[in-house]
Design a protein around this motif. Structure first.
Motif, mmCIF file in Angstrom:
data_model
loop_
_atom_site.group_PDB
_atom_site.id
_atom_site.type_symbol
_atom_site.label_atom_id
_atom_site.label_comp_id
_atom_site.label_asym_id
_atom_site.label_seq_id
_atom_site.Cartn_x
_atom_site.Cartn_y
_atom_site.Cartn_z
ATOM 1 N N SER A 1 0.810 -0.663 -0.318
ATOM 2 C CA SER A 1 0.144 0.448 -0.070
ATOM 3 C C SER A 1 1.089 0.899 0.205
ATOM 4 O O SER A 1 2.366 1.018 0.042
ATOM 5 N N GLY A 2 0.195 2.175 0.051
ATOM 6 C CA GLY A 2 0.740 3.306 -0.020
ATOM 7 C C GLY A 2 1.541 4.028 0.902
ATOM 8 O O GLY A 2 2.422 4.632 1.487
ATOM 9 N N THR A 3 0.927 3.966 1.617
ATOM 10 C CA THR A 3 1.408 4.212 3.638
ATOM 11 C C THR A 3 2.418 3.375 4.055
ATOM 12 O O THR A 3 3.505 3.445 4.651
ATOM 13 N N THR B 1 -4.059 16.759 4.626
ATOM 14 C CA THR B 1 -3.747 15.886 3.698
ATOM 15 C C THR B 1 -4.227 14.308 4.364
ATOM 16 O O THR B 1 -5.249 15.185 5.274
ATOM 17 N N PHE B 2 -4.351 12.901 3.178
ATOM 18 C CA PHE B 2 -4.824 11.867 3.824
ATOM 19 C C PHE B 2 -3.908 11.151 5.046
ATOM 20 O O PHE B 2 -2.196 11.885 5.040
ATOM 21 N N ALA C 1 -3.098 8.944 6.147
ATOM 22 C CA ALA C 1 -1.363 7.433 5.734
ATOM 23 C C ALA C 1 -0.714 8.669 5.773
ATOM 24 O O ALA C 1 0.617 7.982 6.712
ATOM 25 N N THR C 2 -0.400 9.835 5.247
ATOM 26 C CA THR C 2 0.081 10.729 6.158
ATOM 27 C C THR C 2 1.702 10.276 7.075
ATOM 28 O O THR C 2 2.515 10.100 7.544
ATOM 29 N N ASP D 1 5.287 12.059 -0.561
ATOM 30 C CA ASP D 1 4.800 11.614 -0.149
ATOM 31 C C ASP D 1 3.856 12.084 -1.574
ATOM 32 O O ASP D 1 3.148 12.695 -2.134
ATOM 33 N N CYS E 1 1.981 9.744 -3.276
ATOM 34 C CA CYS E 1 0.921 8.785 -3.197
ATOM 35 C C CYS E 1 -0.457 9.438 -4.312
ATOM 36 O O CYS E 1 -0.845 8.942 -4.810
ATOM 37 N N GLN E 2 -0.990 10.732 -5.201
ATOM 38 C CA GLN E 2 -2.100 11.602 -5.468
ATOM 39 C C GLN E 2 -0.482 11.751 -6.508
ATOM 40 O O GLN E 2 -1.953 12.423 -8.280
ATOM 41 N N SER F 1 0.894 5.187 -3.994
ATOM 42 C CA SER F 1 -0.133 4.399 -4.031
ATOM 43 C C SER F 1 -1.056 4.618 -5.666
ATOM 44 O O SER F 1 -1.071 5.310 -6.204
ATOM 45 N N LYS G 1 -6.700 5.611 -7.740
ATOM 46 C CA LYS G 1 -5.527 6.520 -7.614
ATOM 47 C C LYS G 1 -5.277 6.336 -9.376
ATOM 48 O O LYS G 1 -5.920 5.733 -10.926
HETATM 49 C C1 LIG Z 1 -1.795 11.486 0.270
HETATM 50 C C2 LIG Z 1 -1.733 10.135 0.088
HETATM 51 N N1 LIG Z 1 -0.238 9.209 1.628
HETATM 52 C C3 LIG Z 1 -0.930 8.291 1.443
HETATM 53 C C4 LIG Z 1 -2.107 7.671 0.672
HETATM 54 C C5 LIG Z 1 -1.381 6.214 0.957
HETATM 55 O O1 LIG Z 1 -2.316 4.682 0.286
HETATM 56 P P1 LIG Z 1 -2.955 3.651 0.466
HETATM 57 O O2 LIG Z 1 -3.941 3.887 0.643
HETATM 58 O O3 LIG Z 1 -2.415 3.049 -0.814
HETATM 59 O O4 LIG Z 1 -1.800 3.199 1.744
HETATM 60 C C6 LIG Z 1 -2.676 7.828 0.206
HETATM 61 C C7 LIG Z 1 -3.436 7.105 -0.423
HETATM 62 O O5 LIG Z 1 -5.200 7.399 -0.451
HETATM 63 C C8 LIG Z 1 -2.806 9.094 -0.068
HETATM 64 O O6 LIG Z 1 -3.882 9.690 -1.184
#
Ligand SMILES: Cc1ncc(COP(=O)(O)O)c(C=O)c1O
Length: 408
Positions: free
Chosen positions: A63-65, A89-90, A92-93, A178, A180-181, A208, A213
């Motif tokens: 995953s991105g996380t 941000t989401f 997950a960051t 990051d 991921c986007q 991610s 995405k």
């Molecule tokens: C800015 C950002 N960072 C991290 C993530 C985490 O990615 P993932 O959902 O694949 O774990 C996302 C995903 O939505 C994201 O948009």
């Protein structure tokens, strides 16, 4: 799928229908070889994605996380360290920062790009940190060493990396992007006099491949990129229980590998990513043109040094809730990315931030709306979105085009 009346926020069905044969072939191949974890499909995707990002190494993870967590850990971020990032941000960051054992701290964002404000980062490092007797940079907020910064390339547009890297250099910080986007987003580096791709500028970066995405798997997936072979090797160990050789564990790691099937599916889709990104850019130009005269909305700002890939097309409007409700009644789906900035989330209440600490992120979170944006959106659909916006905003109280926010 979408029709002219109901316009989805995102159409994930059409691209999969278009590629059905090639995607199904990936499943067949995996079944016939029973190669489900690692192996040639993962390795091939890693090579192709590294090439796409113009970077030395890509390590595919679950995953991105995980990509961000492993990238931070591999770069040396550890327990008790402070990592600076943005609140819009989401989560997950900051989850990845905390999962690496570190503490997130926030700086405000630029009011036009919504990415990290270089001025605010500089002010944070100069005024809210001190050097201790051994020369370490210490945060005045929590007395911990500040070791890294995570710029988030929000909505598919890169942060202003040259001055961020310069500040990082000056203050001895690690930069982990990051991204991921932002698959394929570009930044013109004045320092290097060339365009650079997202994921190639920091010590490491995280992507991610969540299904929605720009490059999405058919499930969970992510990748970390870096130009440093030692960091890539460390991420490979972290994703696979701390082993470089089966059952020889140099460290404790995680189960963070990417399935071979997902790698194969991503490989098929990667070939289409440049075209899809260009379509997103074209559709953004259309929205900008069609909304240009509308005084009640603020369109995204793309600086001359940026080629954004519009993972999201985000506008601002003052009566956001009424605006979204009326679009919904007209069959047009929208989203908010993100309604509550992280410094105001319950999860971070113990950090005792107030809205006034990060006024730009706070204000922007109350006004942003993400409009339908995907490569296959038609001109007809876009025209209908804009027509509805015109109808809604013509009855709304007029507001100034530029909603200036005073930074803290
Ligand atoms: C800015 C950002 N960072 C991290 C993530 C985490 O990615 P993932 O959902 O694949 O774990 C996302 C995903 O939505 C994201 O948009």
């Amino acid at each position: 799928m979408s029709d002219a009346k109901n316009i989805p926020f995102l159409d994930l069905i059409t691209p999969h229908a278009e590629l059905e044969q090639e995607l199904t072939e990936v499943f067949r191949r995996a079944l016939s070889t029973a190669g489900f974890i690692g192996g040639p499909m993962v390795e091939k995707f890693e090579t192709s994605f590294a090439e796409f990002c113009a970077v030395g190494h890509a390590v595919a993870v679950s995953s991105g996380t995980d990509a961000l967590r492993f990238a931070l850990m591999a770069c040396g971020v550890g327990p008790g360290d402070v990592v600076v990032t943005v609140p819009n941000t989401f989560i997950a960051t900051t989850e990845a920062i905390s999962q690496a054992g570190a503490l997130p701290e926030f700086v405000d964002v630029d009011q036009r790009t919504y990415n990290i404000s270089v001025q605010m980062l500089e002010r944070f490092l100069e005024k809210q940190c001190v050097r201790n007797s051994s020369g370490k940079l210490i945060s005045l907020r929590n007395g911990r060493p500040v070791v890294a910064v995570v710029p988030v390339h929000l909505y598919g547009q890169m942060a202003d990396m040259d001055p961020i890297l310069e500040l990082a250099d000056r203050f001895g910080l690690i930069v982990v992007e990051d991204a991921c986007q932002a698959h394929g987003a570009q930044y013109f580096s004045r320092k290097n006099d060339r365009w650079c791709t997202a994921g190639s500028m920091g010590r490491a970066a995280a992507f991610s491949f969540y299904p929605g995405k720009n490059l999405g798997a058919c499930g969970e997936a992510g990748a970390a990129t870096t130009n440093d072979p030692a960091i890539a090797a460390k991420i490979r160990m972290l994703r696979d229980h701390g082993q470089a050789h089966k059952y020889y564990h140099d460290i404790e790691g995680y189960n963070g590998r990417l399935d071979s099937i997902q790698a194969g599916l991503l490989q098929v889709k990667l070939a289409h990513l440049p075209g899809w990104n260009q379509l997103r850019r074209d559709r953004a130009v259309d929205y900008n043109r069609l909304l240009a005269e509308n005084e009640a909305v603020v369109c995204p700002h793309e600086p001359s040094w940026s080629k954004a890939v519009y993972h999201l097309y985000v506008i601002r409007t003052q009566d956001r809730d009424g605006f979204m409700k009326q679009l919904k009644e007209a069959g047009i789906a929208t989203g908010i990315h993100y309604p509550v900035p992280l410094h105001m989330q319950k999860a971070y209440a113990s950090m005792h931030y107030s809205e006034a600490d990060l006024p730009v992120a706070t204000r922007v979170a109350a006004e942003i709306v993400s409009l339908p944006m995907f490569p296959q959106i038609t001109s007809l659909q876009q025209a209908r979105v804009v027509e509805q916006i015109r109808a809604i905003t013509s009855t709304a109280p007029q507001s100034p085009k530029a909603f200036a926010v005073q930074p803290a």
